[in-house]
Design a protein around this motif. Structure first.
Motif, PDB file in Angstrom:
ATOM      1  N   SER A 181     -12.193 -40.865 -34.177  1.00  0.00           N
ATOM      2  CA  SER A 181     -11.568 -42.173 -34.398  1.00  0.00           C
ATOM      3  C   SER A 181     -12.493 -43.298 -33.950  1.00  0.00           C
ATOM      4  CB  SER A 181     -10.229 -42.262 -33.670  1.00  0.00           C
ATOM      5  OG  SER A 181     -10.401 -42.144 -32.272  1.00  0.00           O
ATOM      6  N   MET A 182     -13.240 -43.083 -32.859  1.00  0.00           N
ATOM      7  CA  MET A 182     -14.185 -44.102 -32.396  1.00  0.00           C
ATOM      8  C   MET A 182     -15.425 -44.152 -33.296  1.00  0.00           C
ATOM      9  SD  MET A 182     -12.635 -45.515 -29.773  1.00  0.00           S
ATOM     10  CE  MET A 182     -11.280 -45.390 -30.964  1.00  0.00           C
ATOM     11  N   VAL A 183     -15.838 -42.999 -33.810  1.00  0.00           N
ATOM     12  CA  VAL A 183     -16.948 -42.980 -34.771  1.00  0.00           C
ATOM     13  C   VAL A 183     -16.568 -43.800 -35.999  1.00  0.00           C
ATOM     14  CG1 VAL A 183     -18.330 -41.525 -36.317  1.00  0.00           C
ATOM     15  CG2 VAL A 183     -17.841 -40.753 -33.984  1.00  0.00           C
ATOM     16  N   TYR A 184     -15.363 -43.568 -36.518  1.00  0.00           N
ATOM     17  CA  TYR A 184     -14.937 -44.271 -37.729  1.00  0.00           C
ATOM     18  C   TYR A 184     -14.749 -45.763 -37.474  1.00  0.00           C
ATOM     19  CZ  TYR A 184     -12.460 -45.243 -42.074  1.00  0.00           C
ATOM     20  OH  TYR A 184     -12.097 -45.768 -43.291  1.00  0.00           O
ATOM     21  N   ALA A 185     -14.192 -46.125 -36.329  1.00  0.00           N
ATOM     22  CA  ALA A 185     -14.050 -47.550 -35.991  1.00  0.00           C
ATOM     23  C   ALA A 185     -15.422 -48.209 -35.906  1.00  0.00           C
ATOM     24  CB  ALA A 185     -13.296 -47.703 -34.675  1.00  0.00           C
ATOM     25  N   GLY A 186     -16.385 -47.520 -35.296  1.00  0.00           N
ATOM     26  CA  GLY A 186     -17.736 -48.053 -35.212  1.00  0.00           C
ATOM     27  C   GLY A 186     -18.401 -48.170 -36.568  1.00  0.00           C
ATOM     28  N   LEU A 187     -18.235 -47.154 -37.409  1.00  0.00           N
ATOM     29  CA  LEU A 187     -18.785 -47.191 -38.764  1.00  0.00           C
ATOM     30  C   LEU A 187     -18.233 -48.373 -39.548  1.00  0.00           C
ATOM     31  CD1 LEU A 187     -18.617 -43.489 -40.016  1.00  0.00           C
ATOM     32  CD2 LEU A 187     -20.666 -44.913 -39.982  1.00  0.00           C
TER      33      LEU A 187
ATOM     34  N   ARG B 167     -27.229 -54.530 -29.752  1.00  0.00           N
ATOM     35  CA  ARG B 167     -25.798 -54.389 -29.467  1.00  0.00           C
ATOM     36  C   ARG B 167     -25.428 -52.987 -29.926  1.00  0.00           C
ATOM     37  NH1 ARG B 167     -27.337 -57.572 -26.974  1.00  0.00           N
ATOM     38  NH2 ARG B 167     -26.956 -59.820 -26.828  1.00  0.00           N
ATOM     39  N   ILE B 168     -25.183 -52.095 -28.962  1.00  0.00           N
ATOM     40  CA  ILE B 168     -25.059 -50.664 -29.246  1.00  0.00           C
ATOM     41  C   ILE B 168     -23.630 -50.195 -29.003  1.00  0.00           C
ATOM     42  CG2 ILE B 168     -25.893 -48.360 -28.639  1.00  0.00           C
ATOM     43  CD1 ILE B 168     -28.410 -49.830 -27.466  1.00  0.00           C
ATOM     44  N   ILE B 169     -23.106 -49.424 -29.939  1.00  0.00           N
ATOM     45  CA  ILE B 169     -21.864 -48.682 -29.738  1.00  0.00           C
ATOM     46  C   ILE B 169     -22.187 -47.204 -29.847  1.00  0.00           C
ATOM     47  CG2 ILE B 169     -19.561 -48.163 -30.619  1.00  0.00           C
ATOM     48  CD1 ILE B 169     -19.431 -51.038 -31.666  1.00  0.00           C
ATOM     49  N   GLY B 170     -21.851 -46.429 -28.817  1.00  0.00           N
ATOM     50  CA  GLY B 170     -22.077 -44.990 -28.817  1.00  0.00           C
ATOM     51  C   GLY B 170     -20.765 -44.230 -28.860  1.00  0.00           C
ATOM     52  N   ALA B 171     -20.742 -43.130 -29.590  1.00  0.00           N
ATOM     53  CA  ALA B 171     -19.562 -42.260 -29.671  1.00  0.00           C
ATOM     54  C   ALA B 171     -20.061 -40.831 -29.881  1.00  0.00           C
ATOM     55  CB  ALA B 171     -18.648 -42.702 -30.806  1.00  0.00           C
ATOM     56  N   HIS B 172     -19.159 -39.894 -30.121  1.00  0.00           N
ATOM     57  CA  HIS B 172     -19.621 -38.517 -30.368  1.00  0.00           C
ATOM     58  C   HIS B 172     -18.849 -37.866 -31.497  1.00  0.00           C
ATOM     59  CE1 HIS B 172     -16.296 -36.354 -28.200  1.00  0.00           C
ATOM     60  NE2 HIS B 172     -16.304 -37.395 -27.400  1.00  0.00           N
ATOM     61  N   THR B 173     -19.529 -36.941 -32.173  1.00  0.00           N
ATOM     62  CA  THR B 173     -19.014 -36.328 -33.395  1.00  0.00           C
ATOM     63  C   THR B 173     -18.324 -34.990 -33.157  1.00  0.00           C
ATOM     64  OG1 THR B 173     -21.142 -35.227 -33.784  1.00  0.00           O
ATOM     65  CG2 THR B 173     -20.819 -37.400 -34.788  1.00  0.00           C
ATOM     66  N   ASP B 174     -18.495 -34.392 -31.987  1.00  0.00           N
ATOM     67  CA  ASP B 174     -17.953 -33.054 -31.751  1.00  0.00           C
ATOM     68  C   ASP B 174     -16.590 -33.113 -31.085  1.00  0.00           C
ATOM     69  OD1 ASP B 174     -19.316 -34.065 -29.435  1.00  0.00           O
ATOM     70  OD2 ASP B 174     -19.251 -32.069 -28.539  1.00  0.00           O
ATOM     71  N   SER B 175     -15.843 -32.014 -31.204  1.00  0.00           N
ATOM     72  CA  SER B 175     -14.520 -31.867 -30.594  1.00  0.00           C
ATOM     73  C   SER B 175     -14.371 -30.431 -30.110  1.00  0.00           C
ATOM     74  CB  SER B 175     -13.418 -32.176 -31.605  1.00  0.00           C
ATOM     75  OG  SER B 175     -13.526 -33.485 -32.113  1.00  0.00           O
ATOM     76  N   PRO B 176     -13.513 -30.192 -29.121  1.00  0.00           N
ATOM     77  CA  PRO B 176     -13.283 -28.810 -28.680  1.00  0.00           C
ATOM     78  C   PRO B 176     -12.805 -27.938 -29.845  1.00  0.00           C
ATOM     79  CG  PRO B 176     -12.350 -30.356 -27.106  1.00  0.00           C
ATOM     80  CD  PRO B 176     -12.754 -31.163 -28.307  1.00  0.00           C
TER      81      PRO B 176
ATOM     82  N   ALA C  22     -23.804 -42.078 -33.030  1.00  0.00           N
ATOM     83  CA  ALA C  22     -22.785 -41.030 -32.953  1.00  0.00           C
ATOM     84  C   ALA C  22     -23.487 -39.716 -32.638  1.00  0.00           C
ATOM     85  CB  ALA C  22     -22.015 -40.943 -34.260  1.00  0.00           C
ATOM     86  N   PHE C  23     -23.402 -39.314 -31.371  1.00  0.00           N
ATOM     87  CA  PHE C  23     -24.104 -38.133 -30.878  1.00  0.00           C
ATOM     88  C   PHE C  23     -23.251 -36.878 -31.021  1.00  0.00           C
ATOM     89  CE2 PHE C  23     -25.542 -41.754 -28.262  1.00  0.00           C
ATOM     90  CZ  PHE C  23     -26.909 -41.685 -28.435  1.00  0.00           C
ATOM     91  N   ASP C  24     -23.900 -35.734 -30.943  1.00  0.00           N
ATOM     92  CA  ASP C  24     -23.215 -34.439 -30.916  1.00  0.00           C
ATOM     93  C   ASP C  24     -23.191 -33.914 -29.479  1.00  0.00           C
ATOM     94  OD1 ASP C  24     -21.953 -32.132 -31.764  1.00  0.00           O
ATOM     95  OD2 ASP C  24     -23.723 -31.253 -32.706  1.00  0.00           O
ATOM     96  N   ASN C  25     -22.401 -32.881 -29.272  1.00  0.00           N
ATOM     97  CA  ASN C  25     -22.415 -32.049 -28.055  1.00  0.00           C
ATOM     98  C   ASN C  25     -21.938 -32.754 -26.789  1.00  0.00           C
ATOM     99  OD1 ASN C  25     -25.392 -30.821 -29.502  1.00  0.00           O
ATOM    100  ND2 ASN C  25     -23.450 -29.728 -29.490  1.00  0.00           N
ATOM    101  N   GLU C  26     -21.167 -33.835 -26.911  1.00  0.00           N
ATOM    102  CA  GLU C  26     -20.605 -34.466 -25.711  1.00  0.00           C
ATOM    103  C   GLU C  26     -19.673 -33.519 -24.983  1.00  0.00           C
ATOM    104  OE1 GLU C  26     -17.736 -36.502 -23.167  1.00  0.00           O
ATOM    105  OE2 GLU C  26     -17.282 -35.420 -25.020  1.00  0.00           O
ATOM    106  N   GLU C  27     -18.937 -32.703 -25.724  1.00  0.00           N
ATOM    107  CA  GLU C  27     -17.935 -31.827 -25.107  1.00  0.00           C
ATOM    108  C   GLU C  27     -18.558 -30.714 -24.274  1.00  0.00           C
ATOM    109  OE1 GLU C  27     -14.992 -32.683 -25.076  1.00  0.00           O
ATOM    110  OE2 GLU C  27     -14.615 -33.925 -26.823  1.00  0.00           O
ATOM    111  N   VAL C  28     -19.871 -30.512 -24.402  1.00  0.00           N
ATOM    112  CA  VAL C  28     -20.537 -29.465 -23.622  1.00  0.00           C
ATOM    113  C   VAL C  28     -21.720 -30.018 -22.834  1.00  0.00           C
ATOM    114  CG1 VAL C  28     -19.778 -27.540 -25.066  1.00  0.00           C
ATOM    115  CG2 VAL C  28     -21.849 -28.788 -25.688  1.00  0.00           C
ATOM    116  N   GLY C  29     -21.722 -31.323 -22.565  1.00  0.00           N
ATOM    117  CA  GLY C  29     -22.702 -31.877 -21.648  1.00  0.00           C
ATOM    118  C   GLY C  29     -23.758 -32.796 -22.217  1.00  0.00           C
TER     119      GLY C  29
END
Length: 434
Positions: A240-246, A79-88, A263-270
């Motif tokens: 906020s989604m990272v923290y909710a998942g944590l 049961r996987i929840i994915g989110a991302h750690t980066d922001s513009p 919680a992945f990095d670099n979503e904002e750039v692909g």
């Protein structure tokens, strides 16, 4: 203090304490350790146990945590929840500073992601990131945070820019140059930033080999609104989604299957990096968990086939001043609960079945949910969902709490939606096999 308020105050603190992806992961790791999770190293041997709690860190900017289930993993799956750690944000370029003929010292920056650049003007800006330093001949990583209003990007006054309202956009190369100071007679242009780092961190500038540094808004996130029901802060997307998942993962009781937060990095750039969702990181981890628990290749494939996932990224609430930007029938609002996102062009990974299992989780949690589809004449954003489902072949639902001002230096959402999301995630983790 009730549980809802405690969670949203914790979220606000997490946002304020996490100016970069590096800090978001460092703080996430601290939360995980406080809740009995053991850090594993990719280069070391693993010995996983039933109901064991573990996590790995990649590049100091991505973290994957998991709880080993009590049942047969090949039958129960993940049961996987994915989110991302980066922001513009604005990233400092090599070369550091420029000194103008008029004596202004400006830092040279590169735009990271799709920032609403106008919101960065006239704001006190601080500096954070990581340094690579040499200590006794060994390269080491140091996280830094100069939490002071050091930089500013002043607007051009209206008297010199009469067409500002019509022109709108700014020049990304020449107008987004934060001011650091006025020229000092005994300083060369390449010395200003290293001197600042040495003064604030105590690390000698001669020992700094390289860096990844980002500007962020110095002013902290706050509760706002008549009843303090809203949150105004930077990096709500997607911390906020990272923290909710944590929070959900640390609160969840172990189930038959394996519970995972990625919680992945670099979503904002692909996302196409070693620490991004469009890589082999999660796939390798799932395989390694299976093999460590004694499953064969056949068992691994069965486990994946019995898995589900959530791509958790923020959603667009109907804007009170631009309501025509939304579809006529699918109009999520602040305070209405998490939003399921659909896209016929597969910019979101949601299918009828993946939406259904998330709806069931919301219903078990007593949480309202909403739906979002872009107007046909407005292209939507993207998420980690398509990469998550495409690489793993695991059914994925794209969802997120609704917010306004996405990608602004300060975003705006309802505290209730953040708590609704935590509860939905907890119900998803504890829901068992579908």
């Amino acid at each position: 203090m009730d549980e809802n308020r405690k969670f949203t105050q914790g979220l606000l603190q997490y946002l304020n304490d996490s100016p970069t992806a590096f800090h978001a992961v460092e703080n996430a790791a601290a939360i995980l350790k406080e809740n009995g999770f053991q850090e594993l190293k990719e280069a070391e041997n693993w010995a996983l146990e039933k109901e064991g709690r573990y996590f790995i860190v990649k590049n100091s900017s991505a973290v994957i945590a998991f709880t080993v289930g009590t049942g047969d993993l090949n039958k129960e799956g993940f049961r996987i929840i994915g989110a991302h750690t980066d922001s513009p944000s604005l990233k400092v370029k090599p070369g550091d500073c420029t000194v103008t003929p008029d004596g202004y010292v400006k830092v040279n920056v590169e735009i990271y992601g799709g920032a609403i650049l106008q919101t960065w003007f006239d704001r006190p800006l601080a500096l954070a990131g990581r340094l690579v330093v040499k200590e006794n001949g060994v390269l080491r990583e140091k996280l830094v945070q100069i939490d002071k209003p050091v930089f500013m990007i002043p607007n051009l006054c209206i008297h010199f820019n009469r067409d500002m309202k019509e022109k709108g956009a700014c020049n990304k190369q020449t107008e987004i140059l934060p001011l650091l100071s006025m020229k000092e007679d005994d300083m060369e242009k390449e010395d200003y930033l290293p001197a600042l780092l040495e003064e604030e961190t105590g690390i000698e500038k001669g020992n700094i080999v390289d860096y990844e540094l980002y500007l962020y808004e110095y002013q902290k996130g706050i509760f706002t609104g008549k009843k303090q029901e809203f949150i105004s802060a930077g990096r709500i997307d997607d911390l906020s989604m990272v923290y909710a998942g944590l929070t959900a993962l640390t609160q969840a009781q172990a189930q038959a299957g394996c519970q995972v937060l990625a919680a992945f990095d670099n979503e904002e750039v692909g996302s196409t990096t070693a620490q991004g969702a469009n890589s082999g990181l999660l796939l390798h981890l799932l395989n390694r968990i299976c093999k460590n628990l004694g499953l064969s290749d056949e068992g691994y494939f069965q486990a994946v086939a019995n898995s589900t996932s959530i791509s958790a990224d923020l959603a667009h609430a109907v804007h009170p001043n631009y309501s025509d930007k939304h579809d006529t029938e699918n109009r999520p609002v602040l305070g209405g609960g998490p939003v399921i996102k659909y896209s016929a062009s597969q910019r979101y990974a949601t299918t009828a079945m993946s939406a259904a299992y998330f709806m069931q989780a919301c219903e078990r949690a007593g949480v309202p949910y909403q739906k979002f589809v872009n107007r046909n004449d407005i292209a939507g954003g993207s998420t980690i969902g398509p990469a998550l489902s495409g690489l793993t072949t695991i059914p994925t639902v794209d969802m997120g709490a609704p917010i306004l001002a996405m990608h602004s230096i300060r975003e705006f959402g309802a505290a209730a939606d953040m708590e609704y999301t935590r509860r939905a995630f907890l119900a998803y983790y504890e829901g068992g096999r579908l």
